[in-house]
Design a protein around this motif. Structure first.
Motif, mmCIF file in Angstrom:
data_model
loop_
_atom_site.group_PDB
_atom_site.id
_atom_site.type_symbol
_atom_site.label_atom_id
_atom_site.label_comp_id
_atom_site.label_asym_id
_atom_site.label_seq_id
_atom_site.Cartn_x
_atom_site.Cartn_y
_atom_site.Cartn_z
ATOM 1 N N ASP A 1 -5.992 2.171 -0.584
ATOM 2 C CA ASP A 1 -4.930 3.100 -0.959
ATOM 3 C C ASP A 1 -5.500 4.432 -1.458
ATOM 4 O OD1 ASP A 1 -2.265 3.897 -1.468
ATOM 5 O OD2 ASP A 1 -1.729 1.903 -2.211
ATOM 6 N N HIS A 2 -4.653 5.238 -2.062
ATOM 7 C CA HIS A 2 -5.053 6.591 -2.496
ATOM 8 C C HIS A 2 -6.205 6.578 -3.514
ATOM 9 C CE1 HIS A 2 -1.773 8.569 -0.421
ATOM 10 N NE2 HIS A 2 -0.897 7.753 -0.967
ATOM 11 N N ILE B 1 0.852 -1.195 0.000
ATOM 12 C CA ILE B 1 0.000 0.000 0.000
ATOM 13 C C ILE B 1 0.884 1.239 0.000
ATOM 14 C CG2 ILE B 1 -1.759 1.293 1.299
ATOM 15 C CD1 ILE B 1 -2.563 -1.449 2.562
ATOM 16 N N SER C 1 -1.662 4.190 -6.465
ATOM 17 C CA SER C 1 -1.797 3.071 -5.525
ATOM 18 C C SER C 1 -0.913 1.892 -5.882
ATOM 19 C CB SER C 1 -3.254 2.607 -5.480
ATOM 20 O OG SER C 1 -4.118 3.654 -5.095
ATOM 21 N N TYR C 2 -0.628 1.073 -4.870
ATOM 22 C CA TYR C 2 0.075 -0.188 -5.071
ATOM 23 C C TYR C 2 -0.969 -1.319 -5.182
ATOM 24 C CZ TYR C 2 4.357 2.336 -3.692
ATOM 25 O OH TYR C 2 5.407 3.218 -3.603
ATOM 26 N N LYS D 1 -0.200 4.387 0.562
ATOM 27 C CA LYS D 1 -0.708 5.373 1.523
ATOM 28 C C LYS D 1 -0.070 5.177 2.898
ATOM 29 C CE LYS D 1 -5.164 7.459 2.702
ATOM 30 N NZ LYS D 1 -6.645 7.322 2.527
#
Length: 260
Positions: free
Chosen positions: A229-230, A147, A222-223, A149
């Motif tokens: 996540d974002h 993640i 994001s991952y 974020k």
């Protein structure tokens, strides 16, 4: 074995549109809980099951195979089909592969699917060693919490059980062979910077499904666990717009009848 805090399954009784959400390998419903609650608030009936062997300790997962994981989402889908007029299936990572198999098996009974960083193959040299390595080494380093974020973590295992990873590899092969049977409308969202599932998996899926109503979206911020996540809000908004387009008039913010 007690379920890890936050990893509990989630269910919300809403209106005539149902959504089944499928979490990922070694993960838990926690990774999809905000998405599930977003849909529930908007009056949808939501089912987010905990897959067998998940959400407790990684050793429990060694005793399960893909047949167990798929059986649980299959059960949850049949339950929703009995309850709701229109049903969608959404999935993250391995949950995306589970989603694709349900779509291939159930045909028009599934109205549409949303995939987030769906897995299609176990990559790397280690994948070829799994049939032997799983008898020598019980586990390897975990894949949870990819993640971008700050301060956000995924409730998942810190180890990958190799018996289960071997079964996952077999499952991906099974699903890949069935991809041409997928004909439903699809929204596929994937992260260019994903340290668990490479973009080639999404490309492979898009090249093999038979769906003609397909939307591909890049999640640049994001991952892998993009649902935490974002880009999470983007995923939620896009999925709701997808449901509203395919089930017009059935999504009602006042359609909710009880809490989850």
């Amino acid at each position: 074995m007690p379920v890890l805090p936050g990893a509990e399954p989630y269910r919300h009784e809403g209106g005539e549109v149902g959504v089944l959400l499928c979490h990922g390998f070694t993960g838990s419903p926690q990774s999809l809980r905000p998405w599930a609650e977003y849909l529930a608030v908007r009056g949808l009936t939501v089912s987010l099951p905990l897959l067998p062997g998940h959400g407790t300790r990684w050793e429990d997962m060694q005793l399960t195979t893909w047949h167990d994981w798929y059986a649980e989402v299959d059960r949850a889908l049949r339950e929703l089909l009995e309850r709701c007029e229109t049903v969608f299936v959404f999935g993250l990572s391995m949950g995306g592969a589970l989603t694709l198999r349900l779509a291939a098996q159930y045909g028009d009974s599934v109205k549409g699917i949303v995939l987030v960083n769906p897995g299609n193959k176990v990559h790397g040299l280690a994948a070829h060693a799994l049939p032997v390595a799983r008898h020598l080494v019980p586990s390897t380093k975990g894949i949870a919490s990819d993640i971008a974020k700050e301060g956000v973590t995924e409730v998942g295992y810190d180890r990958v059980p190799l018996h289960a990873a071997h079964s996952l590899r077999q499952f991906f092969r099974t699903v890949d062979a069935e991809l041409p049977q997928v004909t439903q409308p699809v929204v596929l969202l994937h992260s260019p910077q994903d340290h668990v599932v490479p973009p080639v998996d999404s490309a492979r899926i898009l090249s093999r499904i038979s769906s003609t109503d397909v939307k591909e979206i890049l999640l640049e911020q994001s991952y892998h666990v993009a649902t935490l996540d974002h880009d999470a809000e983007r995923i939620f908004d896009e999925s709701l717009a997808f449901v509203e387009r395919l089930a017009p008039g059935l999504v009602d913010e006042k359609g909710s009848r009880s809490g989850g």
